[in-house]
Design a protein around this motif. Structure first.
Motif, short mmCIF file in Angstrom:
data_model
loop_
_atom_site.label_atom_id
_atom_site.label_comp_id
_atom_site.label_asym_id
_atom_site.label_seq_id
_atom_site.Cartn_x
_atom_site.Cartn_y
_atom_site.Cartn_z
N PRO A 157 -1.03 2.53 -28.77
CA PRO A 157 -0.59 2.15 -29.86
C PRO A 157 0.72 1.50 -30.15
N GLY A 158 1.28 0.33 -30.81
CA GLY A 158 2.65 -0.24 -30.67
C GLY A 158 2.37 -0.77 -29.70
N LYS A 159 1.75 -1.06 -28.45
CA LYS A 159 2.24 -2.56 -27.62
C LYS A 159 1.03 -3.20 -28.39
N LYS A 160 1.77 -4.93 -27.27
CA LYS A 160 0.68 -6.34 -27.46
C LYS A 160 -0.49 -6.43 -26.64
N ASN A 161 -0.92 -7.16 -27.06
CA ASN A 161 -1.84 -7.69 -26.24
C ASN A 161 -0.63 -8.68 -24.75
N GLN A 162 -0.31 -9.55 -25.53
CA GLN A 162 0.70 -10.66 -24.45
C GLN A 162 1.17 -9.60 -23.64
N ASP A 163 1.61 -8.15 -23.81
CA ASP A 163 2.58 -7.36 -22.82
C ASP A 163 1.39 -7.47 -22.15
N ILE A 193 -19.79 -5.42 -27.58
CA ILE A 193 -18.49 -5.31 -26.07
C ILE A 193 -18.15 -6.25 -26.57
N ASP A 194 -18.22 -7.04 -27.14
CA ASP A 194 -16.65 -8.37 -27.38
C ASP A 194 -16.66 -8.19 -28.67
N ALA A 195 -15.93 -7.23 -29.30
CA ALA A 195 -15.60 -7.14 -30.58
C ALA A 195 -13.78 -7.88 -30.39
N ASN A 196 -13.83 -8.69 -31.92
CA ASN A 196 -12.92 -9.35 -32.02
C ASN A 196 -11.09 -9.23 -31.55
N LYS A 197 -10.18 -8.09 -30.73
CA LYS A 197 -9.18 -7.98 -30.18
C LYS A 197 -9.15 -7.99 -28.51
N VAL A 198 -8.28 -9.28 -28.32
CA VAL A 198 -9.17 -9.44 -27.66
C VAL A 198 -7.67 -9.60 -26.33
N VAL A 199 -7.21 -9.05 -25.09
CA VAL A 199 -6.51 -9.43 -23.91
C VAL A 199 -6.68 -10.23 -23.12
N VAL A 209 -5.78 -16.63 -27.93
CA VAL A 209 -6.39 -15.64 -27.85
C VAL A 209 -5.44 -14.92 -29.50
N ASP A 210 -5.61 -14.75 -30.30
CA ASP A 210 -5.34 -14.08 -31.90
C ASP A 210 -4.07 -13.08 -30.97
N ASP A 211 -3.22 -12.49 -31.97
CA ASP A 211 -2.00 -12.01 -31.44
C ASP A 211 -2.96 -10.75 -31.97
N ALA A 212 -2.26 -9.24 -31.32
CA ALA A 212 -3.01 -8.77 -31.59
C ALA A 212 -2.42 -6.98 -31.11
N GLU A 213 -2.34 -5.59 -31.75
CA GLU A 213 -1.72 -4.53 -31.53
C GLU A 213 -2.57 -3.61 -31.32
N GLU A 218 -9.28 3.14 -30.70
CA GLU A 218 -9.38 1.76 -30.57
C GLU A 218 -10.14 1.57 -29.14
N VAL A 219 -11.67 1.11 -29.02
CA VAL A 219 -11.81 1.68 -27.27
C VAL A 219 -11.99 0.02 -26.54
N TYR A 220 -11.77 0.08 -25.88
CA TYR A 220 -10.77 -1.05 -24.83
C TYR A 220 -12.36 -1.05 -23.34
N ALA A 221 -12.12 -2.35 -23.36
CA ALA A 221 -13.46 -2.45 -21.85
C ALA A 221 -12.18 -3.78 -21.03
N ILE A 222 -11.23 -2.68 -20.58
CA ILE A 222 -9.76 -3.37 -19.44
C ILE A 222 -10.58 -4.35 -18.23
N ASP A 223 -10.47 -4.90 -18.37
CA ASP A 223 -11.34 -5.80 -17.19
C ASP A 223 -9.96 -7.65 -16.23
#
Length: 391
Positions: A157-163, A193-199, A209-213, A218-223
């Motif tokens: 939480p608080g970090k951005k996808n671009q980070d 399996i592929d919701a809107n927030k993306v890294v 992709v849209d910037d996201a925090e 939340e749950v993520y599959a980090i690939d």
């Protein structure tokens, strides 16, 4: 509380039942991965191993929630794939395929399981050889794995996808490797399996992709996919594509009888989750899938390749962003690796030193000296390539 509000709440990690389902799915997929690795031997057909992975998931999930009133969907959330050497991803062959494993192959194993739509995904790289993995093969595995360790510490939480995008590229460069373009890490939700927030794996003008925090619960599959090559994989043969997902927002009146039959079967058995054409009658599927694809009723997962001679490694894990920190629920220990490179970059070392769990606020005394005190023990003990490279 209305029924709608109750349903919405149940989708969130604030519900213990939801957390339990994620962790139950993770336990099954971790065991399925272990089984698949044990079956990977020279001269064994890849399709047979993939089928064993899927069968194990179906069998184990079928034992859960049998006696509840409400029907609970459960089973394979992504078919077992074994992509060899310079093949990047999504190789899950049909029953007629005779491809076998060979000594020295670098295997990328990718699979996912769900219970009531709550998905646990995992991918792991394994080299079919005795003794430690050395040379550039070890470098690319260390690159993917260390990038995954860094991502685990930055997806909070608080970090951005671009980070995360910037960091994993820097890690790969430290091993003289590249992160493979086009691979996306997704937020996951119930039956999604592929919701809107993306890294993004790699930032470039063609892929945005849209910037996201990241947010709590939340749950993520980090690939993470790394390569010793250019990191720009190509589709070489469309016929290798066997994994699809129904495009639920698309409709079309199919003309061919075979297409209608196949699409009806898909809609009934695989309404939301990705599936393998191996689960369909092969001859009829070959005919029917073409029209379905031509009218975008199905989303394909193409089999992509780097250049022959390039080494590719894949690490994927599922992480729950809990109030007390990040909880990685899927993983598998690496083989012994002996990379030719070492990570000396202070920023990468600082990322790896970050805690995974959040320190308790007030009240209790802080325990020092125990590796697991801040929760990174279970993550670091098995998968931290920055430690393994010193071996």
């Amino acid at each position: 509380m209305s029924d709608d509000e109750r349903d919405e709440k149940e989708l969130d990690l604030t519900s213990p039942d939801v957390v339990t389902k994620y962790k139950s799915a993770a336990e099954i997929v971790n065991k399925a991965l272990q089984l698949v690795i044990s079956e990977c031997k020279p001269d064994v057909k890849i399709v047979d191993i993939c089928e064993k992975g899927d069968s194990f998931i179906r069998e184990q999930t079928g034992k859960l929630y049998k006696n509840v009133k409400k029907k609970i969907e459960r089973g394979v959330a992504f078919p077992t794939c074994i992509s060899v050497n310079n093949t990047v991803c999504h190789f899950s062959p049909l029953a007629s395929d005779e491809t076998v494993l060979e000594v020295g192959d670098i295997l990328k194993i990718d699979m996912a399981c769900h219970i009531d739509g709550f998905i646990a995904a995992v991918a792991h790289t394994h080299v079919l050889r005795e003794g430690p993995v050395t040379g550039r093969a070890a470098d690319v595995i260390a690159a993917a794995n260390t990038a995954a360790e860094v991502a685990l510490r930055l997806v909070k939480p608080g970090k951005k996808n671009q980070d995360v995008t910037d960091a994993i590229q820097k890690v790969a460069a430290a091993y003289d490797c590249r992160i493979v373009e086009g691979v996306l890490s997704h937020q996951m939700k119930q039956f999604v399996i592929d919701a809107n927030k993306v890294v993004l794996s790699v930032s470039n003008p063609d892929t945005r992709v849209d910037d996201a925090e990241f947010e709590e619960n939340e749950v993520y599959a980090i690939d993470i996919v790394a390569s010793t090559g250019e990191g720009k994989p190509k589709l070489l043969d469309e016929k290798q594509t066997t994994i699809y997902k129904r495009a639920v927002d698309r409709s079309y009146n199919l003309k061919m009888k075979a297409s209608r039959f196949i699409y009806s079967e898909i809609s009934q058995n695989f309404p939301i989750m990705p599936f393998s054409a191996r689960a369909l009658e092969e001859k009829r599927a070959r005919l029917g899938l073409v029209e379905c694809m031509n009218h975008e009723l199905l989303q394909p997962y193409p089999v992509l390749h780097e250049k022959p001679g390039d080494y590719v490694a894949h690490i994927k894990f599922t992480v729950l962003l809990m109030p007390n920190g990040s909880d990685r629920i899927t993983s598998h220990p690496l083989q012994e690796i002996q990379p030719t490179k070492t990570v000396d970059d202070p920023e990468i070392k600082a990322w790896l030193a970050l805690g995974v769990k959040t320190k308790k606020k007030g009240g209790g005394k802080k325990k020092k000296g125990k590796k697991g005190a801040e929760g990174e023990g279970e993550a670091d003990a098995t998968n931290d390539a920055s430690t393994q490279e010193q071996n």
